[in-house]
Design an enzyme around this catalytic site. Sequence first.
Site, mmCIF file in Angstrom:
data_model
loop_
_atom_site.group_PDB
_atom_site.id
_atom_site.type_symbol
_atom_site.label_atom_id
_atom_site.label_comp_id
_atom_site.label_asym_id
_atom_site.label_seq_id
_atom_site.Cartn_x
_atom_site.Cartn_y
_atom_site.Cartn_z
ATOM 1 C CE LYS A 191 -2.888 2.930 0.148
ATOM 2 N NZ LYS A 191 -4.356 3.212 -1.275
ATOM 3 C CB VAL A 192 2.622 2.669 2.237
ATOM 4 C CG1 VAL A 192 3.463 4.328 2.141
ATOM 5 C CG2 VAL A 192 0.974 3.475 3.033
#
Length: 343
Positions: free
Chosen positions: A338-339
């Site tokens: 996600k990041v």
Amino acid sequence: MTHPDPLMLQEARQSPDVTRRQLAENADVSRALAAAIRTLKPAYVVTIARGSSDHACTVLKYALETQLGLPVASLGPSVHTLYGARLDLRGALVIAVSQSGASPDVVENVRAARESGALTVALVNVEDSDLARAAEFVLPLRGGEERAVAATKSYLASLTALLPVIADLSGDEALLRGLHALPAALEATLALEGQARDLADRYRFAENLIVLTRGLHYGVAQEAALKLKETSGIHAEAYSAAEFSHGPKRLLAEGLPVLAFTPADQAGAATRAALDALQADGADLRTIGPASGSTLTTPATGHGLTDTVPSALAFYLFAAHLSLARGLNPDQPPLLSKVTKTR
């Protein structure tokens, strides 16, 4: 036994509520930022972002240039973080866009820009983030937690967060009306999910895809190409329909299919002419957008800038169903998380 829809679809469907929340809760900071920009009178704008957020910056570039006459450049974060250069950004408006606000290179560049005398603005979904603390002004995306690896609602919120400020500075009443019409237009777009699923089925065996458009939708085309790579493993590339004829058009001879976004604004006629020429050359072409006659016709909002948002949402519905049709899970793209933190 039925399985829940992937997070990518669930979160994309939240976009009408995100837009309503953003319009209501960002009103005060939008007015304050507009006042600060009036005082500064910046000669130019610099954007800082990566990935989907950088594609949102492409849309913002067109917005700021067409509505306010401000030239916009994209800053390469590594110029500062890897090469050690400190840019003189005195008097500039610097806009950083990030879902997480956690990427060190984006944060460091905003911090350096602020120290050099720029007016710094962060469009960020995580308000308690390093990026939010580094910038002078924060325009929250108001998307709530986004768990899907493939950003949807945060990208859409990035398209709209700055528009109230631009409408304030330009006095564009049509843009304000488009913003307030947007939640209903997005709800109407969600009703097109069945059509998006049908369109996706056509591309379930595609290995390569060309994505075309012109004007305000170009950042949406860039985002579409990224999402096709990310969620379906399709090698997709985005081009301006004007640039495509300067050499890349050769790819049509290899039978590559074309997906195009069709604006209904000032770029509409030129886009349509370019696509008609491609079809005359035998291109396998399907279209998404507010222009009449599009394969997947999205609701018009009354302004070209806000029209980009239903187009992007319709594409997300298409992309999620394409991934599912290929036997994949759009929430679990290989090698991705996600990041992403870059320096």
